[in-house]
Design a protein around this motif. Structure first.
Motif, short mmCIF file in Angstrom:
data_model
loop_
_atom_site.label_atom_id
_atom_site.label_comp_id
_atom_site.label_asym_id
_atom_site.label_seq_id
_atom_site.Cartn_x
_atom_site.Cartn_y
_atom_site.Cartn_z
N VAL A 37 0.86 -1.19 0.00
CA VAL A 37 0.00 0.00 0.00
C VAL A 37 0.90 1.24 0.00
O VAL A 37 1.95 1.25 0.66
CB VAL A 37 -0.89 -0.02 1.27
N CYS A 38 0.52 2.26 -0.75
CA CYS A 38 1.25 3.53 -0.64
C CYS A 38 0.33 4.71 -0.89
O CYS A 38 -0.74 4.58 -1.48
CB CYS A 38 2.47 3.56 -1.56
N ILE A 39 0.78 5.87 -0.39
CA ILE A 39 0.00 7.10 -0.48
C ILE A 39 0.83 8.14 -1.22
O ILE A 39 1.98 8.42 -0.84
CB ILE A 39 -0.32 7.65 0.92
N LEU A 40 0.27 8.73 -2.29
CA LEU A 40 0.95 9.77 -3.05
C LEU A 40 0.29 11.09 -2.69
O LEU A 40 -0.87 11.33 -3.04
CB LEU A 40 0.83 9.49 -4.55
N ALA A 41 1.04 11.91 -1.98
CA ALA A 41 0.49 13.13 -1.38
C ALA A 41 0.98 14.38 -2.11
O ALA A 41 2.00 14.34 -2.78
CB ALA A 41 0.90 13.18 0.09
N PRO A 42 0.28 15.50 -1.93
CA PRO A 42 0.82 16.78 -2.43
C PRO A 42 2.15 17.07 -1.73
O PRO A 42 2.37 16.62 -0.61
CB PRO A 42 -0.23 17.81 -2.00
N SER A 56 5.89 1.90 10.02
CA SER A 56 4.89 1.16 9.25
C SER A 56 5.52 0.75 7.90
O SER A 56 6.45 1.39 7.43
CB SER A 56 3.68 2.06 9.01
N ALA A 57 4.98 -0.30 7.29
CA ALA A 57 5.50 -0.73 5.98
C ALA A 57 4.79 -0.01 4.84
O ALA A 57 5.13 -0.22 3.66
CB ALA A 57 5.33 -2.23 5.84
N ILE A 58 3.81 0.83 5.14
CA ILE A 58 3.08 1.56 4.10
C ILE A 58 4.03 2.56 3.44
O ILE A 58 4.77 3.28 4.12
CB ILE A 58 1.86 2.30 4.71
N GLY A 59 4.04 2.57 2.11
CA GLY A 59 4.91 3.48 1.37
C GLY A 59 4.26 4.84 1.19
O GLY A 59 3.07 5.02 1.45
N PHE A 60 5.06 5.81 0.75
CA PHE A 60 4.50 7.14 0.49
C PHE A 60 5.37 7.86 -0.53
O PHE A 60 6.53 7.49 -0.75
CB PHE A 60 4.38 7.96 1.78
N LEU A 231 -4.45 2.39 -8.92
CA LEU A 231 -4.09 3.77 -8.59
C LEU A 231 -5.43 4.46 -8.36
O LEU A 231 -6.25 4.56 -9.28
CB LEU A 231 -3.30 4.42 -9.73
N ILE A 232 -5.64 4.87 -7.13
CA ILE A 232 -6.97 5.27 -6.70
C ILE A 232 -7.01 6.74 -6.34
O ILE A 232 -6.24 7.18 -5.46
CB ILE A 232 -7.39 4.38 -5.50
N GLY A 233 -7.86 7.50 -7.00
CA GLY A 233 -7.98 8.93 -6.73
C GLY A 233 -9.06 9.18 -5.68
O GLY A 233 -8.82 9.12 -4.48
N GLY A 234 -10.28 9.44 -6.15
CA GLY A 234 -11.38 9.81 -5.27
C GLY A 234 -11.53 8.91 -4.05
O GLY A 234 -11.67 9.39 -2.92
N ALA A 235 -11.49 7.61 -4.26
CA ALA A 235 -11.73 6.67 -3.15
C ALA A 235 -10.52 6.54 -2.23
O ALA A 235 -10.59 5.82 -1.24
CB ALA A 235 -12.12 5.30 -3.71
N SER A 236 -9.43 7.26 -2.53
CA SER A 236 -8.28 7.21 -1.60
C SER A 236 -8.36 8.34 -0.57
O SER A 236 -7.52 8.45 0.31
CB SER A 236 -6.95 7.31 -2.35
N LEU A 237 -9.38 9.19 -0.71
CA LEU A 237 -9.48 10.33 0.21
C LEU A 237 -10.17 9.94 1.52
O LEU A 237 -10.03 10.63 2.52
CB LEU A 237 -10.23 11.48 -0.46
N LYS A 238 -10.91 8.85 1.49
CA LYS A 238 -11.61 8.39 2.70
C LYS A 238 -10.94 7.11 3.17
O LYS A 238 -10.83 6.14 2.41
CB LYS A 238 -13.08 8.11 2.39
N VAL A 239 -10.54 7.11 4.43
CA VAL A 239 -9.73 5.99 4.92
C VAL A 239 -10.50 4.66 4.84
O VAL A 239 -9.91 3.63 4.49
CB VAL A 239 -9.17 6.30 6.32
#
Ligand code: PGA
Length: 252
Positions: A37-42, A56-60, A231-239
């Motif tokens: 799992v990873c999160i691509l942030a501004p 955590s093992a979650i990428g970013f 690669l998830i846009g809209g649905a990645s905004l809600k945990v």
């Protein structure tokens, strides 16, 4: 076993408090597949997200980068700047950047090289517009993007690129490609790169689908043999939604 990557593309959304609350919420889900799992942030949120993910093992990572290391490029952010924040992934060539910010296959290619040299995993976006699909030209179009974007990359580097097939007509529109359409293109992409490189490289590639993926349709997409995640846009905004998609991958 099939490998997965569930990547959240926050686009130009969230402020720091919301971002950190999201990360706390995601960690609290105790996902069995955190490393997938990873999160691509501004840019402004990356440092805070990284800190909140410590242990955590979650990428970013980021949603874009400049290909030069430093210099007179007002407003740009370089690979070493992002590397310093500890990022693991970076999106390259998203259709919104190609469409609104003059991203070309040439700049995409340079960005891929700069990220690979720094040991950061690029998530390369490709995908056709509705006009191209309606004219039956989607495979020719995507193959052209791949050939240009991978130009000059040796097989060992190519195998490290994550590819996201994102049909432009499915991004943010609520209109998802059918699992069959998505699988057909992801298999085609694997075939093109197997041809450019070799079967072992093609087989090892992570190929994601993106475009209105959500908890309700994730499983049927992720079940397809050539789709390695989303690669998830809209649905990645809600945990809850994002975690549900990650759980769908973990269940397969
Ligand atoms: P969407 O965006 O999930 O909101 O369609 C996907 C993307 O653009 O990466």
């Amino acid at each position: 076993m099939k490998r997965f990557l569930i990547a959240g593309n926050w686009k130009m959304n969230k402020l720091s408090e919301d971002a950190e609350e999201f990360v706390r919420g995601l960690r609290a889900k105790m996902l069995p597949n955190e490393k997938d799992v990873c999160i691509l942030a501004p840019f402004t949120l990356i440092a805070g997200v990284g800190k909140a993910l410590e242990g955590s093992a979650i990428g970013f990572g980021a949603q874009n980068v400049h290909f030069e290391e430093s210099g007179a490029y007002t407003g740009e952010v370089s690979v070493p700047m992002l590397k310093e924040l500890g990022i693991t992934h970076c999106i390259v060539g998203h259709s919104e950047r190609r469409e609104y910010f003059n991203e070309t296959d040439d700049t995409v290619n340079r960005k891929l090289r700069a990220l690979l040299d720094a040991g950061i995993t690029p998530i390369l976006c490709v995908g056709e517009s509705l006009e191209v699909r309606e004219a039956g030209g989607e495979q020719t179009f995507v193959a052209g993007q791949l050939i240009a974007d991978f130009s000059g990359l040796p097989a060992a580097d190519a195998a490290k690129v994550v590819i996201a097939y994102e049909p432009i007509w499915a991004i943010g529109t609520g209109k998802t490609a059918t699992p069959e359409q998505a699988e057909e293109m992801c298999a085609f992409i694997r075939g093109v790169l197997s041809g450019v490189y070799d079967n072992a490289t093609g087989d090892s590639l992570l190929i994601l689908y993106g475009g209105s993926m959500k908890p309700g349709n994730a499983k049927e997409l992720l079940e397809k043999p050539d789709i390695n995640g989303g690669l998830i846009g809209g649905a990645s905004l809600k945990v809850d939604d994002f975690a549900a998609i990650a759980m769908a991958a973990a269940s397969l």
